[in-house]
Scaffold this motif. Structure first.
Motif, PDB file in Angstrom:
ATOM      1  N   UNK A   5       0.838  -1.199   0.000  1.00 26.26           N
ATOM      2  CA  UNK A   5       0.000   0.000   0.000  1.00 26.26           C
ATOM      3  C   UNK A   5       0.875   1.251   0.000  1.00 26.26           C
ATOM      4  N   UNK A   6       0.373   2.308  -0.631  1.00 25.03           N
ATOM      5  CA  UNK A   6       1.113   3.582  -0.679  1.00 25.03           C
ATOM      6  C   UNK A   6       0.166   4.683  -0.219  1.00 25.03           C
ATOM      7  N   UNK A   7       0.445   5.263   0.952  1.00 26.11           N
ATOM      8  CA  UNK A   7      -0.422   6.283   1.544  1.00 26.11           C
ATOM      9  C   UNK A   7       0.397   7.555   1.702  1.00 26.11           C
ATOM     10  N   UNK A   8       0.122   8.544   0.873  1.00 28.18           N
ATOM     11  CA  UNK A   8       0.990   9.738   0.873  1.00 28.18           C
ATOM     12  C   UNK A   8       0.749  10.638   2.086  1.00 28.18           C
ATOM     13  N   UNK A   9      -0.503  10.749   2.496  1.00 29.55           N
ATOM     14  CA  UNK A   9      -0.890  11.552   3.678  1.00 29.55           C
ATOM     15  C   UNK A   9      -0.565  13.037   3.526  1.00 29.55           C
ATOM     16  N   UNK A  10      -0.093  13.677   4.606  1.00 31.03           N
ATOM     17  CA  UNK A  10      -0.139  15.151   4.684  1.00 31.03           C
ATOM     18  C   UNK A  10       1.246  15.801   4.596  1.00 31.03           C
ATOM     19  N   UNK A  11       1.216  17.148   4.535  1.00 26.34           N
ATOM     20  CA  UNK A  11       2.457  17.926   4.595  1.00 26.34           C
ATOM     21  C   UNK A  11       3.438  17.503   3.505  1.00 26.34           C
ATOM     22  N   UNK A  12       4.661  17.157   3.920  1.00 31.91           N
ATOM     23  CA  UNK A  12       5.681  16.727   2.945  1.00 31.91           C
ATOM     24  C   UNK A  12       5.463  15.273   2.506  1.00 31.91           C
ATOM     25  N   UNK A  13       4.399  14.630   3.030  1.00 33.14           N
ATOM     26  CA  UNK A  13       4.146  13.215   2.725  1.00 33.14           C
ATOM     27  C   UNK A  13       4.191  12.889   1.234  1.00 33.14           C
ATOM     28  N   UNK A  14       3.396  13.604   0.388  1.00 34.10           N
ATOM     29  CA  UNK A  14       3.414  13.257  -1.035  1.00 34.10           C
ATOM     30  C   UNK A  14       4.821  13.333  -1.639  1.00 34.10           C
ATOM     31  N   UNK A  15       5.603  14.332  -1.245  1.00 35.50           N
ATOM     32  CA  UNK A  15       6.948  14.497  -1.822  1.00 35.50           C
ATOM     33  C   UNK A  15       7.865  13.335  -1.432  1.00 35.50           C
ATOM     34  N   UNK A  16       7.890  12.993  -0.143  1.00 35.68           N
ATOM     35  CA  UNK A  16       8.852  11.968   0.297  1.00 35.68           C
ATOM     36  C   UNK A  16       8.368  10.553  -0.035  1.00 35.68           C
ATOM     37  N   UNK A  17       7.052  10.347  -0.057  1.00 39.10           N
ATOM     38  CA  UNK A  17       6.555   9.008  -0.405  1.00 39.10           C
ATOM     39  C   UNK A  17       6.790   8.742  -1.888  1.00 39.10           C
ATOM     40  N   UNK A  18       6.537   9.745  -2.753  1.00 40.46           N
ATOM     41  CA  UNK A  18       6.794   9.542  -4.202  1.00 40.46           C
ATOM     42  C   UNK A  18       8.273   9.262  -4.446  1.00 40.46           C
ATOM     43  N   UNK A  19       9.126   9.996  -3.751  1.00 43.39           N
ATOM     44  CA  UNK A  19      10.560   9.770  -3.889  1.00 43.39           C
ATOM     45  C   UNK A  19      10.896   8.325  -3.494  1.00 43.39           C
ATOM     46  N   UNK A  20      10.336   7.863  -2.377  1.00 43.22           N
ATOM     47  CA  UNK A  20      10.645   6.501  -1.879  1.00 43.22           C
ATOM     48  C   UNK A  20      10.165   5.441  -2.848  1.00 43.22           C
ATOM     49  N   UNK A  21       8.983   5.668  -3.424  1.00 42.20           N
ATOM     50  CA  UNK A  21       8.442   4.684  -4.361  1.00 42.20           C
ATOM     51  C   UNK A  21       9.337   4.608  -5.607  1.00 42.20           C
ATOM     52  N   UNK A  22       9.827   5.779  -6.094  1.00 45.48           N
ATOM     53  CA  UNK A  22      10.717   5.735  -7.275  1.00 45.48           C
ATOM     54  C   UNK A  22      11.986   4.968  -6.957  1.00 45.48           C
ATOM     55  N   UNK A  23      12.548   5.210  -5.770  1.00 50.11           N
ATOM     56  CA  UNK A  23      13.789   4.514  -5.406  1.00 50.11           C
ATOM     57  C   UNK A  23      13.513   3.011  -5.249  1.00 50.11           C
ATOM     58  N   UNK A  24      12.392   2.675  -4.639  1.00 49.11           N
ATOM     59  CA  UNK A  24      12.029   1.255  -4.465  1.00 49.11           C
ATOM     60  C   UNK A  24      11.902   0.570  -5.822  1.00 49.11           C
ATOM     61  N   UNK A  25      11.224   1.245  -6.749  1.00 49.42           N
ATOM     62  CA  UNK A  25      11.042   0.633  -8.080  1.00 49.42           C
ATOM     63  C   UNK A  25      12.392   0.409  -8.752  1.00 49.42           C
ATOM     64  N   UNK A  26      13.282   1.387  -8.622  1.00 46.80           N
ATOM     65  CA  UNK A  26      14.602   1.240  -9.247  1.00 46.80           C
ATOM     66  C   UNK A  26      15.382   0.095  -8.598  1.00 46.80           C
TER      67      UNK A  26
END
Ligand code: ATP
Length: 355
Positions: free
Chosen positions: A7-28
Motif C-alpha cells: 500500500x502507498x499512503x501519501x498523507x499530509x504535509x511533505x508526505x506526497x513528496x517523500x513518499x513519491x521519492x521513496x516509491x521511485x527509489x524502491x522501483x529502481x
C-alpha cells in the motif's frame, strides 16, 4: 519470483513528496525482483476532504490484503476540530493492525555534519500502550476531564506489551553490537515502570550474550549527548521512545535522516520518524532519506518474514545508494546542501544504476 502487494499512503504535509521519492527509489531497486504490486490508497487530509474520512474503510480493507505499506506523516492539527478527537490515521493503523514495535534507527553518515558523529543505534519503542491516549484503550480515550479544571491520563503497561517489544529489541541487538539499554522511570512510576523493567530483565535472560544496562529517561537524554557512540539498542516505552527518537535523529544529522518501521506479527508499515513538516510542505525541498530508508526497512522485514533474498537485496541496494549519495556530497537543505527532493532522489536512483 516473490510478489508483494504494498500500500502507498501519501498523507499530509511533505508526505506526497517523500513518499513519491521513496516509491521511485524502491522501483529502481527492485528492477529484477521481487515483483511489486503497488496500491495507492487515500489517507489524510485529502481523503477527508474528498471522501469524508481521513482513513476511509476501503483503505483499511485493502491494507488487510497488503503485505505492508509505505505511509507519509499526518498533520492532524490541520484537520477540522471535529476530527481531532478521533484517532489520526497513523494511530488508527498502529492500533488496528497491532503494530507493536516501532523501530527507529539513528546513525551518522560520512560527509554529513552531525552533532553526534559516532552515533549508530536503534530505538525499539513499544507502540500500542503507555500514555498514548489514542491507542491504549479498546474503546474510548485514555484521557478524560471530570471537571473543566481537571484533566487525567491513564497509562497502560502490560506484561505482554513489555515482553514483545523486549524480545524485538534483543533480537535486534543480536544482529548488531549485542548491547541493550532499557530506558524507564522506575524511581517515580514504580508499579508501571517496575513491571516494564522486570519483564525486560526476564527476557534478557534468554539472551545471555547481550550486555544489558538500564537508565532513567532523564539520565538517558544526558547520556545520549555525552556519549552517543556508546549505545546500540535502546529499549523503551511508547512516549519515551517517541521523544528519544527525535533527539537521536537530530543528533545523528537531521530528523530528515531518521527512518522508522512499525511492525506487528502480520503487517508492517514504513514511516519516517519525523512529522509532516508543514513549514516546508509543497516546496519540493524535503529530505526524502528517512522515508526511503523506512521503505528499505519494510523490504528487510518482508525478506525475514518470507525468507526472501530478493527483498533483502532490494533493501541493501536502497541503503547503499543513499549512503553513496550522501558521501558524494549531494544533500538537501536540512543538511546544509542545495539539492531539492527531486534532484536528491535522482542522484539516489543514479547510484542504484551504477552498482
Ligand atoms: P510530529 O509531532 O508530527 O512528529 P514534529 O512536531 O516532531 O511532528 P516535524 O514535522 O517532524 O515536527 O518537523 C520538525 C522540524 O524538522 C521542522 O522544522 C521540519 O521542517 C523539519 N523536518 C522534519 N522532517 C524533515 C524532512 N524530511 N526534511 C527536512 N526537514 C524536515
Amino acid at each position: 519470483m516473490a510478489r508483494y502487494r504494498i500500500g502507498v499512503l501519501e498523507c499530509d504535509g511533505i508526505g506526497p513528496e517523500i513518499v513519491r521519492s521513496s516509491v521511485s527509489v524502491l522501483k529502481a531497486a527492485t528492477g529484477d525482483g521481487p515483483a511489486l504490486d503497488l496500491a495507492p490508497l487515500p489517507a489524510g487530509l485529502d481523503a477527508l476532504q474528498r471522501l469524508g474520512q481521513a482513513l476511509p474503510a476501503e483503505t483499511i480493507t485493502t491494507l488487510e490484503q497488503c503485505h505492508g505499506w509505505i505511509m507519509g506523516p499526518h498533520d492532524s492539527e490541520s484537520y477540522p476540530i471535529s476530527e481531532r478527537s478521533k484517532r489520526n490515521p497513523n494511530a488508527e493503523l498502529r492500533h488496528r493492525f497491532d503494530l507493536y514495535a516501532n523501530i527507529r534507527p539513528a546513525r551518522a553518515y560520512p560527509n554529513v555534519p552531525a552533532l553526534a558523529p559516532t552515533m549508530d543505534l536503534v530505538v525499539a519503542r513499544e507502540n500500542t500502550e503507555g500514555f498514548y491516549a489514542d491507542r491504549n484503550m479498546f474503546l474510548g480515550s485514555g484521557e478524560f476531564m471530570p471537571t473543566p479544571d481537571v484533566a487525567l491520563a491513564v497509562g497502560l503497561f502490560t506484561r505482554r506489551g513489555a515482553e514483545r517489544i523486549a524480545r524485538t529489541a534483543f533480537h535486534l541487538a543480536m544482529a548488531r553490537r549485542k548491547k541493550v539499554a532499557i530506558v524507564h522511570k522506575f524511581n517515580v512510576l514504580r508499579l508501571t515502570y517496575g513491571l516494564f523493567l522486570d519483564v525486560c530483565r526476564e527476557v534478557a535472560k534468554e539472551f545471555p550474550e547481550v550486555e544489558v544496562e538500564d537508565f532513567h529517561v532523564d539520565n538517558m537524554t544526558a547520556q545520549l549527548v555525552r556519549r552517543p557512540g556508546h549505545f546500540d539498542v535502546i529499549l523503551t516505552t511508547n512516549m519515551f521512545g517517541d521523544i528519544l527518537s527525535d533527539l537521536t535523529g537530530e543528533l545523528s544529522g537531521s530528523l530528515g535522516l531518521a527512518p522508522g518501521l512499525n511492525a506487528g506479527d502480520t503487517h508492517a508499515m514504513a514511516q519516517a520518524a519525523h512529522g509532516s513538516a508543514p513549514d516546508i510542505a509543497g516546496r519540493g525541498i524535503a529530505n526524502p532519506v528517512a522515508e526511503i530508508l523506512s521503505t528499505a526497512m519494510l523490504m528487510r522485514w518482508l525478506a525475514d518474514k518470507h525468507q526472501d533474498v530478493s527483498a533483502r537485496t532490494a533493501a541493501e541496494r536502497m541503503e547503499r545508494a543513499v549512503l553513496r549519495t550522501l558521501e558524494s556530497g549531494v544533500r538537501t537543505g536540512d543538511l546544509g546542501g542545495s539539492a531539492n527532493t527531486e534532484a536528491f532522489t535522482g542522484a539516489v536512483i543514479g547510484n542504484i544504476g551504477r552498482e
